[in-house]
Scaffold this motif. Structure first.
Motif, PDB file in Angstrom:
ATOM      1  N   TYR A 112       0.085   4.081  11.054  1.00 16.75           N
ATOM      2  CA  TYR A 112       0.199   4.856   9.825  1.00 16.75           C
ATOM      3  C   TYR A 112      -1.132   4.976   9.086  1.00 16.75           C
ATOM      4  O   TYR A 112      -1.190   5.591   8.020  1.00 16.75           O
ATOM      5  CB  TYR A 112       1.262   4.241   8.915  1.00 16.75           C
ATOM      6  N   LEU A 140      -3.039   2.772   7.410  1.00 19.00           N
ATOM      7  CA  LEU A 140      -2.927   2.215   6.071  1.00 19.00           C
ATOM      8  C   LEU A 140      -4.185   1.425   5.679  1.00 19.00           C
ATOM      9  O   LEU A 140      -4.788   0.744   6.515  1.00 19.00           O
ATOM     10  CB  LEU A 140      -1.704   1.303   5.983  1.00 19.00           C
ATOM     11  N   THR A 180       0.818  -1.212   0.000  1.00 20.59           N
ATOM     12  CA  THR A 180       0.000   0.000   0.000  1.00 20.59           C
ATOM     13  C   THR A 180       0.852   1.262   0.000  1.00 20.59           C
ATOM     14  O   THR A 180       0.500   2.256  -0.630  1.00 20.59           O
ATOM     15  CB  THR A 180      -0.993  -0.001   1.179  1.00 20.59           C
ATOM     16  N   VAL A 181       2.005   1.234   0.667  1.00 18.36           N
ATOM     17  CA  VAL A 181       2.873   2.412   0.677  1.00 18.36           C
ATOM     18  C   VAL A 181       3.411   2.702  -0.720  1.00 18.36           C
ATOM     19  O   VAL A 181       3.461   3.854  -1.162  1.00 18.36           O
ATOM     20  CB  VAL A 181       4.032   2.210   1.680  1.00 18.36           C
TER      21      VAL A 181
END
Length: 567
Positions: free
Chosen positions: A466, A468, A437-438
């Protein structure tokens, strides 16, 4: 008169950050501590995103997945000693999987380590890393940081990609040097993975072999997905009509519902093919080393391979095509003989008939609802939801969870499936999910066996920290393989037993995620749909029948106990 520097002094830590930035590194995965905490802070201050994990192994797996997804080395940063060793698992796995990755670790005082005087976290990290990575380098002077980073990037990326270890002692991070000297030492890597073209004679040989085949087959491996050559590969497959078999991480290179895919007739295709073209795949254990009876003993192999030393490692390669996959496939497509390759209809029909029968059998299994829910009804629910979300990246690990998911859930797009890979490593799941995903910005669904989840479960907190868009689905059957084994000798649980009563969804909620408990396909499908739509951290505790599962999954032939070794 003493001439003063035109720029302020700098130090090794600043040079590391500048060297990474100069070469396009925008994200570091890691876990801080002595001596790299300030290095991570500095990276953040200079605009590099630092994602802090709960365990170095997960951070390393994230960096490895980033390398696969982007084609550029993913960077992992760890502390010295035990932290370095934790990250080294991922570095070794990246090397085995041919993912470009760099692990940067701080280390102890060389003068003390080399005399064995007992420094803090004393370990000759370079010597250890050399045995498990593609390459390992140590920086002994701040002025060499730029060179070291450049070498690590080129080594990780060029030829067969892999993991590179970069050892930077604490003394080098803090070493102060003249600013002009430091600036002059930085380097930008030009064309880190140069293209390598096959010879004309090699292409002639391969095309001639395919032209004479009665039962040709193309096997696509994750190297083909990494190469981003799906356009050239599709042109070749469709122009020639040759059936193709995708390995698990090559799924989606051509859509799984492509009419030439023989994934559903895998055994027949392997057993009868007379000419096999390997593209980004190796004849290792995942392909039974090319041996009979899994393969036709008379089969001839064509192998697209950038590393000539891999050729003939198991079977004689009748037509080696040495070069990068993109260049090789372009050359094969240009060859005038490729247009004349014709696949006998009888071969296509035989494979299609077998694939249709196997698909019908799988559909029948998927259609049966059981109480308690089994693997197949659960995967049917997931499959139906994911069919409406082709952009989702799928992460998958476990034993039966991996095997069944690979067979049930089709992939429409390349590089959207990440799993246990060549080593069959458990614990990659949540690290891979974070990186997916990052690096892509898209949603991720990680389908985890309950045992596999345990290796990196604390990274659920990382996902929440984070914010996410990751949904973790745990197939909870209360055991490794299955959850109904008893210990005949004592009241202790059997070695394969886990607590099926574990409220994984409540654990996730404690971190701030949304948690769901699903005990039937309807609940599972509803929860998954809501989770993907929310784009927020979610965990679904999918409780399934503890008796559903097979010892060692699809690898029963590798289990000595199941093959009669127990006396």
């Amino acid at each position: 008169m003493t001439q003063t520097s035109a720029t302020p002094d700098t130090d090794g830590a600043h040079l590391v950050v500048e060297a990474l930035k100069r070469n396009g590194v925008s994200t570091i995965y890691g876990l801080v501590g002595i001596p790299i905490t300030d290095l991570a802070r500095l990276a953040q201050a200079e605009g590099i995103r630092f994602l802090g994990f709960r365990h170095e192994s997960a951070a390393g797996h994230a960096a490895a997945a980033a390398g696969f997804l982007t084609g550029r080395p993913g960077v992992c940063m760890t502390v010295s000693g035990p932290g370095f060793l934790n990250g080294l698992v991922a570095l070794a796995n990246a090397t085995t999987n041919c993912f470009p990755m760099i692990q940067i670790a701080g280390s102890s005082d060389r003068a003390i380590v080399d005399l064995g005087r007992g420094d803090y976290e004393e370990l000759d990290q370079l010597a250890v890393a050399k045995t498990l990575a593609k390459a390992a380098y140590r920086v002994n002077r701040a002025a060499d940081v730029g060179l070291a980073v450049a070498r690590a990037i080129r080594t990780a990326t060029s030829g067969r990609p892999g993991g590179v270890y970069l050892d930077i002692p604490a003394a080098v991070l803090s070493e102060v040097i003249d600013g002009d000297v430091g600036a002059a030492s930085l380097r930008t890597v030009v064309d880190p993975a140069p293209r390598q073209y096959p010879s004309d004679a090699a292409v002639d040989r391969a095309v001639a072999l395919l032209s004479g085949a009665e039962r040709p087959l193309v096997v696509l491996g994750k190297g083909a997905a990494y190469s981003r050559s799906e356009g050239s590969i599709r042109r070749f497959v469709e122009a020639t009509g040759v059936p193709f078999l995708p390995m698990s991480m090559a799924k989606g290179l051509l859509p799984d519902d492509h009419p030439q895919s023989v994934a559903a007739a895998r055994s027949l295709a392997m057993r009868q093919a007379d000419v096999v073209m390997l593209v980004g795949a190796r004849l290792n254990w995942l392909l039974a080393h090319g041996d009979a009876p899994r393969w036709n003993p008379e089969a001839q192999f064509i192998q697209v391979e950038i590393d000539p030393t891999e050729l003939d490692s198991n079977q004689t390669i009748a037509a080696p095509l040495v070069g990068d996959i993109a260049s090789v496939m372009e050359a094969v497509n240009r060859h005038p003989g490729t247009a004349r390759i014709a696949v006998p209809p009888s071969w296509r029909d035989r494979l299609a008939e077998k694939a249709a029968a196997n698909k019908a059998a799988l559909s029948a299994r998927l259609a049966v609802d059981t109480d308690p829910m089994g693997f197949y009804p659960a995967l049917r629910a997931i499959r139906d939801v994911l069919a409406d979300h082709p952009d989702v990246h799928l992460v998958n690990e476990g034993a039966n969870t991996l095997d069944h998911t690979r067979n049930v859930i089709d992939m429409p797009l390349p590089r959207h499936r990440l799993d246990s890979g060549t080593w069959g490593v458990m614990g990659v799941g949540l690290g891979y999910a974070v990186a997916a995903t990052v690096e892509t910005g898209g949603p991720v669904v990680a389908i985890e066996g309950d045992s596999a989840f345990g290796f990196s479960g604390m990274e659920m907190e990382t996902i929440c920290r984070y914010g996410l868009p990751v949904t973790v689905v745990i197939f909870n059957n209360g055991g490794i393989y299955r959850g109904d084994e008893a210990d005949p000798a004592s009241p202790d649980p059997a070695p394969t037993r886990l607590l099926q009563s574990t409220r994984y969804h409540v654990l996730a909620e404690s971190f701030g995620a949304t948690g769901y408990l699903a005990t039937n396909p309807a609940e599972l499908g509803s929860a998954l749909s809501a989770a993907i739509a929310s784009r927020t951290p979610t965990l679904i505790n999918c409780v399934i029948d503890p008796t559903d599962g097979t010892e060692s999954g699809h690898l029963t032939d590798l289990n000595p106990v199941l093959n009669g070794a127990r006396r």
